[in-house]
Enzyme design. Sequence first.
Site, mmCIF file in Angstrom:
data_model
loop_
_atom_site.group_PDB
_atom_site.id
_atom_site.type_symbol
_atom_site.label_atom_id
_atom_site.label_comp_id
_atom_site.label_asym_id
_atom_site.label_seq_id
_atom_site.Cartn_x
_atom_site.Cartn_y
_atom_site.Cartn_z
ATOM 1 N N ARG A 1 -7.799 -28.695 22.925
ATOM 2 C CA ARG A 1 -8.968 -29.000 23.767
ATOM 3 C C ARG A 1 -9.544 -30.383 23.442
ATOM 4 N NH1 ARG A 1 -12.515 -26.960 27.309
ATOM 5 N NH2 ARG A 1 -12.371 -24.713 27.404
ATOM 6 N N ILE B 1 2.128 -8.401 16.389
ATOM 7 C CA ILE B 1 1.055 -9.341 16.765
ATOM 8 C C ILE B 1 0.555 -9.061 18.180
ATOM 9 C CG2 ILE B 1 1.874 -11.186 15.221
ATOM 10 C CD1 ILE B 1 2.856 -12.619 17.860
ATOM 11 N N ASP B 2 1.303 -8.259 18.942
ATOM 12 C CA ASP B 2 0.977 -8.079 20.363
ATOM 13 C C ASP B 2 -0.214 -7.149 20.635
ATOM 14 O OD1 ASP B 2 3.017 -9.771 20.995
ATOM 15 O OD2 ASP B 2 4.423 -8.210 21.609
ATOM 16 N N ALA C 1 0.832 -1.205 0.000
ATOM 17 C CA ALA C 1 0.000 0.000 0.000
ATOM 18 C C ALA C 1 0.870 1.261 0.000
ATOM 19 C CB ALA C 1 -0.928 -0.017 1.211
ATOM 20 N N MET D 1 2.184 -16.083 22.785
ATOM 21 C CA MET D 1 3.156 -14.984 22.792
ATOM 22 C C MET D 1 2.618 -13.748 23.507
ATOM 23 S SD MET D 1 5.345 -14.859 19.315
ATOM 24 C CE MET D 1 6.939 -15.682 19.317
ATOM 25 N N VAL E 1 3.951 1.563 -1.177
ATOM 26 C CA VAL E 1 4.634 1.707 -2.471
ATOM 27 C C VAL E 1 3.657 2.220 -3.528
ATOM 28 C CG1 VAL E 1 5.782 0.427 -4.335
ATOM 29 C CG2 VAL E 1 6.396 -0.027 -1.948
HETATM 30 O O1 F6P Z 1 6.653 -8.482 19.678
HETATM 31 C C1 F6P Z 1 6.189 -9.617 19.061
HETATM 32 C C2 F6P Z 1 6.729 -10.860 19.720
HETATM 33 O O2 F6P Z 1 6.270 -11.980 18.990
HETATM 34 C C3 F6P Z 1 6.406 -11.028 21.205
HETATM 35 O O3 F6P Z 1 5.091 -11.490 21.436
HETATM 36 C C4 F6P Z 1 7.460 -11.981 21.630
HETATM 37 O O4 F6P Z 1 7.711 -11.891 23.003
HETATM 38 C C5 F6P Z 1 8.655 -11.520 20.848
HETATM 39 O O5 F6P Z 1 8.149 -10.885 19.697
HETATM 40 C C6 F6P Z 1 9.593 -12.631 20.444
HETATM 41 O O6 F6P Z 1 10.672 -12.064 19.780
HETATM 42 P P1 F6P Z 1 11.792 -12.890 19.018
HETATM 43 O O7 F6P Z 1 11.187 -13.426 17.760
HETATM 44 O O8 F6P Z 1 12.853 -11.890 18.742
HETATM 45 O O9 F6P Z 1 12.207 -13.992 19.928
#
Ligand code: F6P
Length: 327
Positions: free
Chosen positions: A159, A131-132, A26, A174, A28
């Site tokens: 489950r 993703i956080d 988007a 994560m 670019v």
């Molecule tokens: O910030 C995104 C993330 O996936 C976190 O959820 C996780 O703690 C971290 O990156 C892991 O980082 P790496 O891939 O550098 O181990």
Amino acid sequence: MSKKVTKIGVLTSGGDSPGMNAAIRAVVRTGLYYGLDVFGIVRGYNGMIEDDIFQMNSRSVANIIQRGGTILKTARSKDFFDHEGRKRAFANLEKRGINGLVVIGGNGSFTGALILSNEFGIPCIGIPGTIDKDLYGTDFTIGFDTAVNTAVQAIDKIRDTADAHDRLFIVEVMGRDAGYIALHSGIATGAENILIPEVHTSIEELIGSLSEKEKRKKLVNLVVVAEGHSSGGANEIAKYVKQHLPNLDTRVTILGHIQRGGSPSCLDRLIASRMGYYAVESLIEGRHNVMVGVMNSSMLYTPLEIAIREKQRISEDWMKMVKILAS
Ligand code: F6P
């Protein structure tokens, strides 16, 4: 009056997230539409320092909207923390006449952008790609929806086997500092307990809750924990559970980096496309050092320093709901 932006650079930085490619595409294509020269910077700030920069055209971003990862690659750059590193990086931008920057990443990436901008005056726009989902000023971050759906699919499968054996599974997702993946995937899979870094739950409280359910003969089979929870994660919790509730047949699954990959969901492609488009429009309109976000379906621009400093809060209502639904 700030200078007109004519040449822009785009980079991805920090942990990759599904949908980053859609955002690059988007940026670019919008840049080209408005007659800008667009440069891809490879491996985030490392590529800026090492002069790994190339000019992009419309074909450079063909056939990538559906792909996970990032065609520009990404890194967490140590050298960019030093002024010398940033000086070299800026010189590489300057020699190409790059006078605007789009940074796709999270908190650390925006901190780098802001420092660079303050030192050398180059306007930067941040696109939330993590993703956080832990950035203030946006309801969505690129990659969260895909990651949380990956977690949900995996936990549903867990489950099935948990139920077949009457086992307790502690599933770690994560989120070093943020519990959104745990919270959303835990609610969506009906987890009995959800442990996140933002809300203090001691391991003793967890044991209390599990043993109370055990006494009521409630089938307890799922705890979802964010990797950053103060307990130390799923393995630590399992050790403790085995000691204190030896009758439970306990297993651990750590989902790990599977959550970072895969084809982005429709929602992630959509927000990435919108954010990429508005990031370039913002640079052209002279809106500098902001993060583009989506709130209540509208675009919102949050100054980078606020996006970096403030935290998204997890509503207490959500935690109350988790307790009620898991009872
Ligand atoms: O910030 C995104 C993330 O996936 C976190 O959820 C996780 O703690 C971290 O990156 C892991 O980082 P790496 O891939 O550098 O181990």
